[in-house]
Design a protein around this motif. Structure first.
Motif, PDB file in Angstrom:
ATOM      1  N   ALA A   1       0.827  -1.201   0.000  1.00  0.00           N
ATOM      2  CA  ALA A   1       0.000   0.000   0.000  1.00  0.00           C
ATOM      3  C   ALA A   1       0.864   1.256   0.000  1.00  0.00           C
ATOM      4  N   VAL A   2       1.930   1.261   0.796  1.00  0.00           N
ATOM      5  CA  VAL A   2       2.816   2.420   0.859  1.00  0.00           C
ATOM      6  C   VAL A   2       3.484   2.665  -0.492  1.00  0.00           C
ATOM      7  N   ALA A   3       4.032   1.623  -1.081  1.00  0.00           N
ATOM      8  CA  ALA A   3       4.700   1.772  -2.379  1.00  0.00           C
ATOM      9  C   ALA A   3       3.716   2.207  -3.464  1.00  0.00           C
ATOM     10  N   SER A   4       2.519   1.643  -3.443  1.00  0.00           N
ATOM     11  CA  SER A   4       1.504   2.022  -4.434  1.00  0.00           C
ATOM     12  C   SER A   4       1.087   3.479  -4.270  1.00  0.00           C
ATOM     13  N   TYR A   5       0.925   3.889  -3.010  1.00  0.00           N
ATOM     14  CA  TYR A   5       0.512   5.271  -2.754  1.00  0.00           C
ATOM     15  C   TYR A   5       1.566   6.261  -3.249  1.00  0.00           C
ATOM     16  N   ILE A   6       2.831   6.025  -2.919  1.00  0.00           N
ATOM     17  CA  ILE A   6       3.888   6.937  -3.351  1.00  0.00           C
ATOM     18  C   ILE A   6       3.974   6.985  -4.875  1.00  0.00           C
ATOM     19  N   THR A   7       3.815   5.842  -5.524  1.00  0.00           N
ATOM     20  CA  THR A   7       3.818   5.808  -6.986  1.00  0.00           C
ATOM     21  C   THR A   7       2.706   6.686  -7.554  1.00  0.00           C
ATOM     22  N   ALA A   8       1.510   6.583  -6.976  1.00  0.00           N
ATOM     23  CA  ALA A   8       0.389   7.396  -7.441  1.00  0.00           C
ATOM     24  C   ALA A   8       0.583   8.870  -7.104  1.00  0.00           C
ATOM     25  N   ALA A   9       1.083   9.148  -5.892  1.00  0.00           N
ATOM     26  CA  ALA A   9       1.216  10.536  -5.439  1.00  0.00           C
ATOM     27  C   ALA A   9       2.234  11.319  -6.260  1.00  0.00           C
ATOM     28  N   TYR A  10       3.181  10.635  -6.892  1.00  0.00           N
ATOM     29  CA  TYR A  10       4.089  11.313  -7.814  1.00  0.00           C
ATOM     30  C   TYR A  10       3.309  12.081  -8.872  1.00  0.00           C
ATOM     31  N   TRP A  11       2.146  11.540  -9.231  1.00  0.00           N
ATOM     32  CA  TRP A  11       1.394  12.096 -10.362  1.00  0.00           C
ATOM     33  C   TRP A  11       0.191  12.939  -9.960  1.00  0.00           C
ATOM     34  N   PHE A  12      -0.353  12.748  -8.757  1.00  0.00           N
ATOM     35  CA  PHE A  12      -1.526  13.570  -8.423  1.00  0.00           C
ATOM     36  C   PHE A  12      -1.190  14.757  -7.525  1.00  0.00           C
ATOM     37  N   THR A  13       0.087  14.917  -7.155  1.00  0.00           N
ATOM     38  CA  THR A  13       0.498  16.101  -6.409  1.00  0.00           C
ATOM     39  C   THR A  13       1.419  16.956  -7.268  1.00  0.00           C
ATOM     40  N   ALA A  14       1.292  18.279  -7.121  1.00  0.00           N
ATOM     41  CA  ALA A  14       2.090  19.187  -7.940  1.00  0.00           C
ATOM     42  C   ALA A  14       3.565  19.135  -7.591  1.00  0.00           C
ATOM     43  N   SER A  15       3.879  18.687  -6.377  1.00  0.00           N
ATOM     44  CA  SER A  15       5.268  18.642  -5.921  1.00  0.00           C
ATOM     45  C   SER A  15       5.967  17.337  -6.269  1.00  0.00           C
ATOM     46  N   THR A  16       5.264  16.396  -6.841  1.00  0.00           N
ATOM     47  CA  THR A  16       5.710  15.015  -7.110  1.00  0.00           C
ATOM     48  C   THR A  16       6.010  14.259  -5.824  1.00  0.00           C
ATOM     49  N   SER A  17       5.334  14.633  -4.747  1.00  0.00           N
ATOM     50  CA  SER A  17       5.292  13.845  -3.520  1.00  0.00           C
ATOM     51  C   SER A  17       6.655  13.473  -2.949  1.00  0.00           C
ATOM     52  N   PHE A  18       7.368  14.454  -2.405  1.00  0.00           N
ATOM     53  CA  PHE A  18       8.584  14.152  -1.645  1.00  0.00           C
ATOM     54  C   PHE A  18       8.187  13.382  -0.375  1.00  0.00           C
ATOM     55  N   ALA A  19       7.294  13.978   0.432  1.00  0.00           N
ATOM     56  CA  ALA A  19       6.677  13.322   1.599  1.00  0.00           C
ATOM     57  C   ALA A  19       7.683  12.702   2.571  1.00  0.00           C
ATOM     58  N   ASN A  20       8.883  13.272   2.649  1.00  0.00           N
ATOM     59  CA  ASN A  20       9.940  12.686   3.463  1.00  0.00           C
ATOM     60  C   ASN A  20      11.016  13.740   3.710  1.00  0.00           C
ATOM     61  N   PRO A  21      11.150  14.247   4.934  1.00  0.00           N
ATOM     62  CA  PRO A  21      12.151  15.280   5.203  1.00  0.00           C
ATOM     63  C   PRO A  21      13.585  14.868   4.872  1.00  0.00           C
ATOM     64  N   ALA A  22      13.962  13.629   5.162  1.00  0.00           N
ATOM     65  CA  ALA A  22      15.329  13.184   4.881  1.00  0.00           C
ATOM     66  C   ALA A  22      15.603  13.182   3.381  1.00  0.00           C
ATOM     67  N   VAL A  23      14.642  12.707   2.610  1.00  0.00           N
ATOM     68  CA  VAL A  23      14.783  12.697   1.154  1.00  0.00           C
ATOM     69  C   VAL A  23      14.824  14.123   0.618  1.00  0.00           C
ATOM     70  N   THR A  24      14.015  15.004   1.193  1.00  0.00           N
ATOM     71  CA  THR A  24      13.986  16.400   0.759  1.00  0.00           C
ATOM     72  C   THR A  24      15.346  17.061   0.965  1.00  0.00           C
ATOM     73  N   ILE A  25      15.933  16.861   2.128  1.00  0.00           N
ATOM     74  CA  ILE A  25      17.254  17.425   2.410  1.00  0.00           C
ATOM     75  C   ILE A  25      18.292  16.870   1.436  1.00  0.00           C
ATOM     76  N   ALA A  26      18.285  15.580   1.238  1.00  0.00           N
ATOM     77  CA  ALA A  26      19.267  14.949   0.349  1.00  0.00           C
ATOM     78  C   ALA A  26      19.124  15.451  -1.089  1.00  0.00           C
TER      79      ALA A  26
END
Length: 270
Positions: free
Chosen positions: A155-180
């Motif tokens: 469910a988590v992997a599917s959600y992130i895959t979908a959120a890449y496309w339905f959010t304008a930001s392409t779904s970072f959704a992760n502070p550590a990933v954002t910093i990197a």
């Protein structure tokens, strides 16, 4: 088998490094092969990220819970699934692992080991997108872990895959990933000046989802007649009648190994 804090932190570091390497590396590869077609590059980035996330949760879930995300760790600490000192250690290694993953991705593609991003991602629409993306992610985690624990990694992997496309930001959704990603002037990058508002929105979204599901599904953890939990943070969570994200990632991973600790919990009605 019971994993000590050092093992769990190592799992979080390595998992976060692989996650960011997948995000940044697939962005570089997609952009190089897409011939200027941004949609194709984003599709390649999306598929690689979703697939890597699923594999990493299944791999590191039995060890650390596979948070790989400070927002998830903060939410788990609020619900008493992990102690605050351990949570701070998790967040530190997640951020360090993310930076290491960005560096590794650069080196794999023959780029300078780091490059501060100039990719502008500013505006309230993108900040709102990060709130929505992270709210949705934690909603998926809490909802599935409390009601259908075996589905959490998928469910988590599917959600992130979908959120890449339905959010304008392409779904970072992760502070550590954002910093990197701020240290990568590539397709997946983000300007450092845009990072703070993204992180504020991500934490706010995670907290709102956590409090919502505390109300929607009160006292409804992944209880079962016999639960084997080789994860000390998860044990604390069950004992305090709170949902442990790490414990449920573990259960979702299908871990059946031997452990010295067995927790018998009666099934609650309703």
């Amino acid at each position: 088998m019971k994993f000590n804090l050092r093992a769990r932190l190592t799992a979080e570091f390595v998992g976060s490094a692989f996650l960011v390497a997948a995000v940044v590396g697939s962005g570089i590869m997609g952009e190089r092969l897409a011939g200027g077609n941004v949609a194709i590059a984003l599709l390649a980035n999306t598929i690689a990220t979703g697939a890597a996330l699923l594999a990493l949760i299944l791999t590191f879930g039995p060890i650390s819970g596979a948070h790989l995300n400070p927002a998830v760790t903060v939410a788990d600490a609020i619900e008493h699934g992990i102690s605050w000192p351990d949570a701070l250690a998790y967040i530190t290694v997640q951020c360090a692992g993310g930076v290491a993953g960005a560096i590794i991705a650069h080196l794999m593609f023959g780029l300078r080991w780091y490059s501060v991003s100039t990719h502008s991602r500013h505006g309230w629409s993108l900040v709102l997108s990060e709130f929505v993306a992270t709210f949705g992610l934690l909603s998926v985690i809490w909802g599935c872990s409390r009601l259908r624990s075996g589905a959490v990694p998928f469910a988590v992997a599917s959600y992130i895959t979908a959120a890449y496309w339905f959010t304008a930001s392409t779904s970072f959704a992760n502070p550590a990933v954002t910093i990197a990603r701020s240290l990568s002037d590539t397709f997946a990058g983000i300007r450092p000046s845009d990072v703070p508002l993204f992180i504020v929105a991500q934490i706010a979204g995670a907290l709102c989802a956590t409090f919502l599901f505390r109300w929607l599904v009160p006292n409804r953890s992944a209880y079962a007649g016999q639960v084997v939990v080789p994860h000390s943070a998860a044990l604390r969570s069950f004992k305090e009648n709170r949902m442990s994200v790490g414990a449920n990632f573990l259960l979702a991973s299908g871990y059946t190994g031997q452990t010295t600790e067995t927790l018998a919990i009666p099934i609650l009605p309703g």
